[in-house]
Design an enzyme around this catalytic site. Structure first.
Site, PDB file in Angstrom:
ATOM      1  CB  ALA A 172       1.494  -3.578  -3.323  1.00  0.00           C
ATOM      2  CB  VAL A 202      -0.908   0.034  -5.659  1.00  0.00           C
ATOM      3  CG1 VAL A 202      -1.210   0.080  -4.172  1.00  0.00           C
ATOM      4  CG2 VAL A 202       0.598   0.087  -5.895  1.00  0.00           C
ATOM      5  CE  LYS A 203      -8.628  -5.163  -3.427  1.00  0.00           C
ATOM      6  NZ  LYS A 203      -9.023  -6.597  -3.358  1.00  0.00           N
ATOM      7  CB  THR A 204      -5.202   1.812  -2.273  1.00  0.00           C
ATOM      8  OG1 THR A 204      -5.113   2.348  -0.962  1.00  0.00           O
ATOM      9  CG2 THR A 204      -5.678   2.895  -3.231  1.00  0.00           C
ATOM     10  CG  ASP A 251     -10.032  -6.706  -6.837  1.00  0.00           C
ATOM     11  OD1 ASP A 251     -10.814  -7.509  -7.379  1.00  0.00           O
ATOM     12  OD2 ASP A 251      -9.127  -7.060  -6.060  1.00  0.00           O
TER      13      ASP A 251
END
Length: 291
Positions: A172, A202-204, A251
């Protein structure tokens, strides 16, 4: 409807994880089946449970942005230094060597371009095609707080259901609109919602104040987004602080492929994530490799 009259903000985020996780190297994912864990191990290095992802999926809504005009020239030479690649299926099929050996995090949502409302996405990849290209994970944007919040969450949960059936985890990606506040409280909400609804990781975004509460409150690994292009030392500092405060990886896209020396920058990021180099040490490595 939930009672929101006495909604209290959480405060207790400290302490070591409690409960059996098994021998698996990623938080919260030891109970997943073999195929799911095998794919996650192609993204996160089993030796330390960390990842350096190279993101170059920007063309699905931006077109040929600076640094990505020719993927064959700018991206292919960088592949050996990444643990995983975040990209579209079009880029995968046209440009990426099948023998690259990296975990493929496949962009699975899309629709609108930069000319329209970016939150109005649909699922853009079938689960059959994800299996066909041997994706290690599927990436979907979630727009918590936007007009299309529910639609994007439905995209996430649909992919989670489909992915569970075939052993493909879902990433997500917490998107932030122009009018949203980028603070720890917002990202605790967006990341926790994503994990509770089934995202495997999760990427945030990194925030200076309270990022450790975001990683503590999220029961699955968090990978930070590189965000807009900044000076190399600043990007390395963000990566270092995020890793020290509980992130499981980085990332990066623009801060790598728009760097004056992309290969040197990716090597420096890798040294921060996997070797725990400080920002000063990593920047010195960047400068050394740039000559």
């Amino acid at each position: 409807m939930a009672d929101l009259d006495d909604l209290r903000e959480g405060t207790n985020f400290g302490g070591a994880p409690v409960g059996a996780q098994g021998a698996f190297h990623l938080k919260g994912l030891g109970g997943q089946d073999w195929g799911m864990r095998a794919r996650l191990s192609r993204i996160f290095d089993p030796a330390d449970g960390k990842t350096v992802m190279l993101a170059f999926d920007h063309g699905y809504f931006q077109g040929p942005t600076s640094g990505l005009e020719r993927l064959d020239q700018s991206i292919v030479p960088l592949i050996p230094q990444a643990d995983a690649l975040m990209l579209t299926r079009g880029a995968l099929r046209t440009t990426i060597p099948a023998e690259n050996g990296k975990g493929i995090v496949l962009r699975a949502s899309g629709g609108p371009s930069v000319l329209t409302d970016l939150s109005n996405e649909e699922i853009a990849v079938s689960i059959d095609d994800a299996v066909r290209v041997d994706a290690a994970a599927l990436a979907v944007q979630v727009f918590v707080g936007s007009e299309n919040e529910t639609k994007s969450i439905k995209n996430l949960t649909t992919l989670v259901d489909q992915g569970q059936n075939v052993g493909i985890p879902v990433l997500a990606v917490t998107a932030v609109g122009k009018d949203m506040v980028r603070d720890a409280r917002y990202f605790r909400l967006a990341t926790r919602m994503s994990a509770e609804l089934g995202a495997a990781f999760v990427k945030t975004y990194y925030v200076e104040d309270g990022f450790e509460t975001i990683t503590a409150a999220c029961p699955v690994p968090i990978v930070i987004a590189g965000g807009k292009k900044v000076e190399e030392k600043a990007a390395l500092t963000i990566a270092y602080r995020a890793m020290q405060e509980g992130a499981a990886g980085v990332d990066m896209g623009r801060n790598v492929f728009q760097s004056a020396h992309p290969s040197a920058m990716l090597a420096a990021v890798r040294a921060v994530v996997h070797e725990n180099l400080t920002p000063a040490e990593a920047f010195a490595l960047y400068e050394e490799l740039s000559h």
